[in-house]
Design an enzyme around this catalytic site. Structure first.
Site, PDB file in Angstrom:
ATOM      1  N   ARG A 120      15.832   9.665  31.000  1.00 60.40           N
ATOM      2  CA  ARG A 120      15.691  10.029  29.593  1.00 60.40           C
ATOM      3  C   ARG A 120      15.581   8.783  28.719  1.00 60.40           C
ATOM      4  O   ARG A 120      16.382   7.847  28.836  1.00 60.40           O
ATOM      5  CB  ARG A 120      16.901  10.858  29.154  1.00 60.40           C
ATOM      6  CG  ARG A 120      17.275  11.942  30.147  1.00 60.40           C
ATOM      7  CD  ARG A 120      18.592  12.602  29.827  1.00 60.40           C
ATOM      8  NE  ARG A 120      18.501  13.431  28.643  1.00 60.40           N
ATOM      9  CZ  ARG A 120      19.550  13.974  28.043  1.00 60.40           C
ATOM     10  NH1 ARG A 120      20.771  13.739  28.503  1.00 60.40           N
ATOM     11  NH2 ARG A 120      19.391  14.721  26.976  1.00 60.40           N
ATOM     12  N   THR A 139      11.331  12.481  28.332  1.00 65.68           N
ATOM     13  CA  THR A 139      12.403  12.803  29.275  1.00 65.68           C
ATOM     14  C   THR A 139      11.762  13.412  30.522  1.00 65.68           C
ATOM     15  O   THR A 139      10.812  14.205  30.417  1.00 65.68           O
ATOM     16  CB  THR A 139      13.393  13.796  28.650  1.00 65.68           C
ATOM     17  OG1 THR A 139      14.174  13.130  27.667  1.00 65.68           O
ATOM     18  CG2 THR A 139      14.331  14.369  29.696  1.00 65.68           C
ATOM     19  N   ARG A 314      23.273  15.052  18.958  1.00 67.06           N
ATOM     20  CA  ARG A 314      22.708  14.181  17.923  1.00 67.06           C
ATOM     21  C   ARG A 314      23.050  14.764  16.556  1.00 67.06           C
ATOM     22  O   ARG A 314      23.282  15.967  16.432  1.00 67.06           O
ATOM     23  CB  ARG A 314      21.189  14.065  18.074  1.00 67.06           C
ATOM     24  CG  ARG A 314      20.452  15.374  17.932  1.00 67.06           C
ATOM     25  CD  ARG A 314      18.947  15.175  17.827  1.00 67.06           C
ATOM     26  NE  ARG A 314      18.353  14.796  19.067  1.00 67.06           N
ATOM     27  CZ  ARG A 314      17.856  15.642  19.980  1.00 67.06           C
ATOM     28  NH1 ARG A 314      17.930  16.961  19.755  1.00 67.06           N
ATOM     29  NH2 ARG A 314      17.298  15.225  21.076  1.00 67.06           N
ATOM     30  N   HIS A 852      10.729  20.595 -19.887  1.00 67.42           N
ATOM     31  CA  HIS A 852       9.758  19.790 -20.632  1.00 67.42           C
ATOM     32  C   HIS A 852       8.303  20.179 -20.346  1.00 67.42           C
ATOM     33  O   HIS A 852       7.500  20.298 -21.267  1.00 67.42           O
ATOM     34  CB  HIS A 852       9.983  18.310 -20.317  1.00 67.42           C
ATOM     35  CG  HIS A 852      11.347  17.847 -20.695  1.00 67.42           C
ATOM     36  ND1 HIS A 852      11.702  17.549 -21.984  1.00 67.42           N
ATOM     37  CD2 HIS A 852      12.460  17.665 -19.947  1.00 67.42           C
ATOM     38  CE1 HIS A 852      12.978  17.191 -22.012  1.00 67.42           C
ATOM     39  NE2 HIS A 852      13.455  17.251 -20.791  1.00 67.42           N
TER      40      HIS A 852
END
Length: 894
Positions: A120, A139, A314, A852
């Site tokens: 990996r 991987t 992760r 605006h």
């Protein structure tokens, strides 16, 4: 230094990203968590990668070409793909040196050479808090034998330069030369089921809801999209929702190496891959991992013999951070949670950026100064600011007023708040006499939403007086700040901020703004009731006096009138690059002195403005005058001389005709004279006061530019004293932190760099209109059934219907407009108004009735629809569209 080519996973932790890459560091950290099982293995370190890269022929030349291509032609995917493939082939062609190969095969021997492995990639810019790089490198599963492992290690090194990885790095501002590749070699597990666990809901962001995706066999089937997964939602230790998919295929390992796709027995296809008990147990493990890493995680798991093994974790980088309750002025990272603050109460936050027409992230100096000058407490998250409206929602006395104001301004925000209120247990009712905080509209340039306003006379002299007060205050600020330096400057600024808030909070200021808004609402409501007129105030307010923002757009037409007769000046502007000496060079041309003077006069009045002007760190027009060049050239090309005066007069006459029409029709009704008289009073009132609605923001940015110039002068002194490498570094410090740096002459360089990285990552996040303390981004809906199929729905803010070419423009400096074009963009703050004079209609993703862009669209008579979700993605540049500004939708034409 002795290079170390192989490290056992057990010897690695999350601090060693530079050595083993993001994935390797995360796996090492996982292996140290009690109760978490990680398949055994080792890392081939970045030292090995550096050694291989040193052997690649002509690699420096190829990387130079890649850098040049990324800068000059970043969208040329074919060229980037071709060059990336050349680099990969060159890396794979390098023979692995004997001692390096020996180190890898020796590590393999510890587990047995015939063991199956997963090989990996693990880049140093991977699985990071701000960029996950998920799926960007390669991987390989079920790799058997030393020769095959070495071959696939080379492929992982080369995968640092896949086209997708190169493109991802460029989009995230990561230099190709700074990234290194390690390789993780792990024993392969042969699971009954595998999948992904998100410890926060990846769709809504809710940190209390975990999502489990599960399928049979190896997880590659889910990751590659081969099958739809079973989905379990788990909250507070129980499955609260699940969907079991028909899983027809799976991926299994092949004994000789590699993987194969297999069919699942028909009787098993609709069986759940996990039991509810297993899903809850997995989430419990996930919470342990999340606590270890300090932020929500995206976790890959395998189920072997009823035992979960974790093969990757992760950070989830797409979640919008949660504001921290309390008056904290320091930046909030996604690592911080409500639990860490000690506040266990539920909170509901409303976005300030959606009200201020600036949803881009702000730098720390910018948001901290907005907090210090705001009329209500604001909380930062993801570089954006939010107001906590929980107590207002909890009080029956204030809830209706808040929802009414929000609904008039932005129905999507109101609907999102009502969605939260429909959950009976989230916002608990307050005791009847509990004190209430101010409403979210009371930031700089906004009045306290729903505030009671005492009646005032319809007298233009009141507006004149308020403008003079503001001008006097700004002039005093400019005068008094000149002599202030060092710590004394910051003491002075803190006093100036109080004056800033005093001017904004002037009761007369509030009364005038509310009078204009309430007159607008009265006219729209009553004329629709009495005459069936939709949004009648849009026409009745055309060319209203004292509107500094619409005057700004018209004034640039006058600048174009000066430039138009000068061909050398026009040619120079068409080719101008950079702001350095721009105006001085202009003066050297025939007619250039007059052109320069016209631009200078414009900048003297409006040079403090810019896109995203609520962030003090944004470059102002005075600092970057070439920003205005595209709009000037559009005006030169698309208008005849005298257009500003004609435009204003045409609007005034159109409003006058509308007034006469409305009054005559009212008089024909029962009680018509009374209705007409009351309407006339309201028309006079709205025309007297509505233009001033734009002035407080002008006053704010005028003051902000004075603050900024003083702070940049202080930054230059810090650079000369070698405290800072460059003056713009102060933008990444809060006001309080900068004050400390000026006092101590010491700065935390690592903090500045972390802030720069975080700010870059915040651009990828979409701020929600409403956000809860659970992290849930609550999305509102219009809930309308009166629009054609396929139409894009929004909020009608300026009446009329127009058909034309859509110009999707995200940066005003890149505008290239023709007469009849319809501007489509994310948001328009006052700085965009110079473009409004040359377009036929407006569509924005963000906006409200009194923001605006809406006010100026009505002032110029432009059909406009705002609050159109994903308009810049759903409408392509150049498409023909029809904008229904009265009914609030857009049709995309064939």
């Amino acid at each position: 230094m002795i290079e170390q080519y192989v490290l056992d996973l057990q010897d690695v932790d999350e601090t060693q990203v530079a050595v083993v890459g993001g994935k390797g560091a995360q796996l090492g950290g996982l292996s140290r968590i009690e109760g978490i099982r990680v398949p055994g293995g080792f890392c081939v370190t970045t030292d090995a990668f550096r050694r291989i890269m040193a052997e690649v022929p002509s690699i420096d030349d190829q990387l130079d070409q890649l850098d040049q291509l990324s800068r000059s032609n970043a969208d040329d995917r074919e060229a980037i793909g071709t060059l990336s493939a050349q680099i990969r082939r060159a890396i794979e062609g390098v023979v692995i040196p004997g001692d390096l190969a020996m180190a890898i095969t020796r590590a393999l021997a510890r587990s047995g050479e015939d063991t199956a492995y997963a090989v990996r990639s693990s880049a140093t810019a991977e699985d990071l808090p701000t960029a996950s790089f998920a799926g960007q490198q390669d991987t390989y599963l079920n790799v058997v034998g030393p020769a095959a492992v070495l071959r696939h290690v080379s492929r992982c090194w080369a995968s640092l330069f896949t086209e997708r990885a190169v493109t991802y790095r460029r989009r995230n501002g990561i230099d190709h030369r700074t990234v290194r590749m390690a390789v993780v070699v792990q024993q392969l597990v042969f699971p009954h089921a595998a999948g992904i666990l998100f410890t926060a809901d990846p769709v809504t962001g809710n940190r209390k809801v975990a999502t489990v995706d599960a399928g049979f066999g190896l997880g590659e089937a889910l990751v590659s999209g081969l099958v739809n997964p079973d989905v379990f939602k788990v909250r507070h230790g129980e499955v609260v929702a699940k969907a079991i998919a028909a899983k027809q295929r799976a991926i299994h390992a092949v004994p000789a190496g590699g993987t194969q796709e297999v069919a699942i027995d028909s009787q098993q296809q609709e069986q759940p891959a996990l039991t509810d008990t297993q899903a809850v147990r997995l989430v419990r493990l996930g919470r342990r991992i999340e606590a270890h890493f300090g932020r929500p995680q995206d976790i890959e798991w395998c189920l072997v013999d009823d035992d979960f093994q974790i093969v990757q974790s992760r950070p989830i980088t797409t979640l919008f951070p949660v504001p921290v309750p309390g008056p904290d002025l320091l930046p909030v990272s996604e690592t911080e949670t409500v639990a860490e603050t000690g506040d266990q109460e539920n909170h509901v936050y409303v976005s300030v950026g959606h009200q201020q027409m600036m949803t881009d992230p702000m730098k720390p100096l910018g948001f901290s100064m907005w907090q210090l000058t705001a009329m209500v407490p604001m909380h930062e998250a993801g570089g954006r600011l939010f107001v906590d409206v929980t107590r207002r929602l909890a009080s029956p006395a204030s809830r209706a007023g808040l929802l009414d104001v929000m609904g008039r301004g932005d129905p999507l925000t109101r609907d999102a708040l009502e969605t939260v209120l429909d959950r009976d247990d989230f916002v608990l009712p307050l005791p009847p006499l509990a004190p209430l905080p101010s409403l979210p509209g009371a930031g700089p340039g906004r009045t306290p939403a729903g505030a009671a306003s005492a009646p005032i006379e319809t007298d233009p002299a009141i507006v004149t007086e308020l403008i003079e007060r503001s001008q006097t205050s700004v002039a005093a600020l400019r005068r008094d700040i000149r002599t202030k330096t060092g710590p004394a400057l910051f003491d002075f600024l803190l006093e100036a901020f109080e004056e800033h808030k005093r001017v904004l909070g002037d009761p007369l200021n509030v009364q005038v703004i509310m009078a204009g808004m309430e007159a607008t609402w009265w006219l729209n409501d009553k004329l629709r009731e009495w005459l069936g007129e939709k949004n009648a105030a849009d026409t009745l307010t055309l060319s209203a006096p004292d509107n500094v923002t619409s005057q700004m757009g018209l004034a640039l037409l006058d600048v174009a009138d000066v430039i138009r007769p000068q061909p050398e000046v026009v040619a120079f502007l068409q080719g101008v690059e950079g702001d350095e000496g721009f105006l001085d060079e202009l003066a050297k041309l025939a007619g250039g002195t007059e052109a320069r003077d016209a631009i200078e006069t414009y900048l003297d009045r409006y040079g403090m403005r810019c896109a995203g002007e609520i962030d003090i760190t944004r470059p102002r027009w005075r600092e970057r005058p070439t920003t205005l060049v595209p709009a000037i050239l559009d005006n030169v090309r698309n208008f005849e001389p005298g257009a500003a005066e004609r435009h204003f007069e045409q609007g005034r006459q159109k409003a006058q005709r509308k007034e006469q029409d409305v009054l005559s029709r009212l008089r024909a009704l029962p009680d018509g004279d009374e209705k007409a008289d009351e309407t006339k009073r309201m028309i006079d009132r709205v025309r007297t006061f509505i233009g001033y609605r734009e002035y407080p923001k002008y006053g704010i940015v005028s003051r902000y530019f004075v603050y900024k110039q003083a702070l940049l002068a202080e930054a230059e002194r810090l650079v000369r004293a070698d405290v800072l490498p460059e003056k713009e570094d102060i933008f990444y410090l809060t006001f309080q932190e900068l004050h400390d740096v000026v006092r101590s002459h010491q700065v935390d360089d690592q903090l500045v760099q972390q802030r720069k990285d975080a700010f870059r990552s915040y651009h990828a996040l979409t701020p929600p209109r409403v956000l809860t303390s659970d992290g849930e981004a609550v999305t509102g809906a219009y809930r309308r059934d009166d629009v054609p199929a396929g139409a894009l729905v929004g909020l009608p803010v300026s009446a009329g219907t127009i058909e034309g070419r859509a110009r999707v423009i995200l940066d005003m400096a890149e505008a290239d407009l023709e007469a009849g074009d319809i501007l489509v963009t994310t948001f328009t703050d006052p700085s965009w108004s110079p473009l409004f004079v040359g377009i036929a209609g407006l569509v924005t993703e963000v906006g409200g009735l009194m923001t605006h862009g809406a006010v100026i669209a009505r002032e110029y008579g432009l059909p406009a629809v705002v609050g159109v979700e994903q308009a810049t993605r759903l409408i392509r540049d150049g498409q023909r569209i029809r904008v229904h500004g009265t009914d609030g939708y857009i049709e995309i034409l064939p």
